[in-house]
Motif scaffolding. Sequence first.
Motif, PDB file in Angstrom:
ATOM      1  N   GLU A   1      99.775  -7.014  23.054  1.00 53.57           N
ATOM      2  CA  GLU A   1      98.742  -7.202  22.046  1.00 53.57           C
ATOM      3  C   GLU A   1      98.192  -8.619  22.182  1.00 53.57           C
ATOM      4  OE1 GLU A   1     101.337  -8.685  18.205  1.00 53.57           O
ATOM      5  OE2 GLU A   1     101.000  -6.536  18.431  1.00 53.57           O
ATOM      6  N   GLY A   2      97.063  -8.880  21.556  1.00 47.78           N
ATOM      7  CA  GLY A   2      96.462 -10.205  21.636  1.00 47.78           C
ATOM      8  C   GLY A   2      95.589 -10.477  20.436  1.00 47.78           C
ATOM      9  N   THR A   3      95.063 -11.692  20.392  1.00 51.54           N
ATOM     10  CA  THR A   3      94.163 -12.113  19.324  1.00 51.54           C
ATOM     11  C   THR A   3      92.745 -12.209  19.879  1.00 51.54           C
ATOM     12  OG1 THR A   3      95.880 -13.366  18.178  1.00 51.54           O
ATOM     13  CG2 THR A   3      93.601 -13.949  17.692  1.00 51.54           C
TER      14      THR A   3
ATOM     15  N   THR B   1      96.208 -14.555  24.613  1.00 53.03           N
ATOM     16  CA  THR B   1      97.376 -13.773  24.988  1.00 53.03           C
ATOM     17  C   THR B   1      98.628 -14.508  24.538  1.00 53.03           C
ATOM     18  OG1 THR B   1      97.693 -14.802  27.153  1.00 53.03           O
ATOM     19  CG2 THR B   1      96.061 -13.043  27.010  1.00 53.03           C
ATOM     20  N   ASP B   2      99.787 -14.051  25.034  1.00 51.49           N
ATOM     21  CA  ASP B   2     101.027 -14.712  24.662  1.00 51.49           C
ATOM     22  C   ASP B   2     101.195 -16.057  25.359  1.00 51.49           C
ATOM     23  OD1 ASP B   2     101.233 -13.582  27.127  1.00 51.49           O
ATOM     24  OD2 ASP B   2     103.246 -12.792  26.868  1.00 51.49           O
TER      25      ASP B   2
ATOM     26  N   MET C   1     101.583  -8.483  28.523  1.00 50.76           N
ATOM     27  CA  MET C   1     100.779  -8.458  27.301  1.00 50.76           C
ATOM     28  C   MET C   1     100.782  -7.078  26.659  1.00 50.76           C
ATOM     29  SD  MET C   1      96.762  -9.458  26.848  1.00 50.76           S
ATOM     30  CE  MET C   1      95.851  -9.050  25.352  1.00 50.76           C
TER      31      MET C   1
ATOM     32  N   ASP D   1      94.105 -10.812  14.895  1.00 51.72           N
ATOM     33  CA  ASP D   1      95.248 -10.880  15.799  1.00 51.72           C
ATOM     34  C   ASP D   1      96.024  -9.581  15.750  1.00 51.72           C
ATOM     35  OD1 ASP D   1      96.388 -11.057  13.338  1.00 51.72           O
ATOM     36  OD2 ASP D   1      97.302 -13.019  13.622  1.00 51.72           O
ATOM     37  N   GLY D   2      96.978  -9.445  16.671  1.00 52.99           N
ATOM     38  CA  GLY D   2      97.774  -8.222  16.746  1.00 52.99           C
ATOM     39  C   GLY D   2      97.000  -7.024  17.231  1.00 52.99           C
TER      40      GLY D   2
ATOM     41  N   LYS E   1     105.560 -15.974  19.097  1.00 53.15           N
ATOM     42  CA  LYS E   1     106.185 -14.661  18.912  1.00 53.15           C
ATOM     43  C   LYS E   1     106.858 -14.198  20.207  1.00 53.15           C
ATOM     44  CE  LYS E   1     102.848 -13.003  15.446  1.00 53.15           C
ATOM     45  NZ  LYS E   1     101.745 -12.031  15.197  1.00 53.15           N
ATOM     46  N   THR E   2     106.169 -14.415  21.327  1.00 54.36           N
ATOM     47  CA  THR E   2     106.718 -13.997  22.611  1.00 54.36           C
ATOM     48  C   THR E   2     107.952 -14.810  22.970  1.00 54.36           C
ATOM     49  OG1 THR E   2     104.527 -13.334  23.398  1.00 54.36           O
ATOM     50  CG2 THR E   2     106.207 -13.720  25.073  1.00 54.36           C
TER      51      THR E   2
ATOM     52  N   SER F   1     101.894 -18.121  16.339  1.00 59.94           N
ATOM     53  CA  SER F   1     100.946 -17.792  17.397  1.00 59.94           C
ATOM     54  C   SER F   1     101.542 -16.686  18.266  1.00 59.94           C
ATOM     55  CB  SER F   1     100.669 -19.022  18.262  1.00 59.94           C
ATOM     56  OG  SER F   1     101.848 -19.412  18.961  1.00 59.94           O
ATOM     57  N   ASN F   2     100.703 -16.053  19.070  1.00 55.37           N
ATOM     58  CA  ASN F   2     101.200 -15.028  19.985  1.00 55.37           C
ATOM     59  C   ASN F   2     102.233 -15.605  20.943  1.00 55.37           C
ATOM     60  OD1 ASN F   2      99.556 -13.088  18.867  1.00 55.37           O
ATOM     61  ND2 ASN F   2      97.936 -13.306  20.378  1.00 55.37           N
TER      62      ASN F   2
END
Length: 429
Positions: A16-18, A41-42, A14, A66-67, A213-214, A209-210
């Motif tokens: 970054e997160g929302t 998280t991702d 991780m 987020d971010g 992106k991951t 979403s995270n």
Amino acid sequence: MPIELKMPALSPTMEEGTLSRWLVKEGDSVSSGDLLAEIETDKATMEFEAIDDGIVTKLLVAAGTDGVKVGTVIAMIQGEDEVAAPAPKSTPTAAPKSETPKPVPILSSSVERQVSATQAIKHLENVQNDRIKASPLAKRIATNNGLDLAGVTGTGPNGRIVKADIEALSGEARSPSTPQEREPSLRQETPAPAFTIDTDIPHEVIKLSNMRKTIARRLTESKQQVPHIYLTVDVRLDALLKLRGELNASLEARGIKLSVNDMLIKALALALVQVPKCNVSFAGDNMLQYARADISVAVSVPTGLITPIITDAANKSLSKISTEVGELAARAKEGKLQPHEYQGGTASISNMGMMGIKQFDAVINPPQGMILAVGAGEKRPYIVDDALAIATVMSATGSFDHRAIDGADGAMFMKVFKELVEKPLGLVA
């Protein structure tokens, strides 16, 4: 002093997160263990607990943001002992003269540089000892422009010649013209160009979403950095399907129903144990040889794909594997998996047979060394005992990291996997 609550790293990957939702508000008293927020998280949405007792004085990041980078201060807590005690009156104290900051010389191509006597002395020492102190970047720029550093007085720490000194000497503030001349820090801070699509086709912009992106980042890295080799075998399923029916009949009273995928997970794990050269991860100058087979099972969820892990699957019964897969898949779809339940694994399995996909090549999930892609079992003409017959056949493709796994070892693994599935009593032995 106030306690800073920082965005936690809730998984090893991780960054970054929302901050999905605050579970407290400003002015609330909290104790160690109280839930403060829900963080996406991702891979999942997780709860963030308080470590210290106190009163929430400020929420610095709004819910839904987020971010948020790991380590960012998201809230402030005032300790209960500090709230009760009156704040001490501060009396101004004169700063010691020795701590008065020294004026920094301003360098310009049009203004004569002012250097201290100490800097000049250090420069003379450098020249006399034939040991010129200069930053690597300053040396590269001087070399590329044919400049003699012996004639330059450094203004950096301890008389060190820095980039600004070279620019002032040349009479202009040059911008590095080649990638080699750029500072590493500048290369890292240069933002990537925004990815935009110019289109007049009616469309809707959907925010990623995270997790998505991951997935995009990791799969891109995998295809760019991991040399994949693909090996496919056709596997006859008739014996396995018959055994599955018999086992399910005996397990019905316990409320357990084995799937074909449960049995393939066991076959994959046993094949890794029998062919340990495929149960590895490439690690630069080293290779990790795993002592057990932990199987990551690809599960589709609304926000993407997640891979909960069946640990030590080779030594678990089929009924235990079936129960764990069901429980993990249910929590995965609810976003309630804990990091240790999806981080790690030594190999993966992805089954799209239930959707009618005959055969496909899966992308390796680094740092794992392989993934098995399973297609649909279907009736096909097949040679049985030297005669043409109709059999239920499935195509399975192994994707192997060719840096760590040779083609011959991958072929041996696929051979063993095929034998385990076609003679399935070995799965329950």
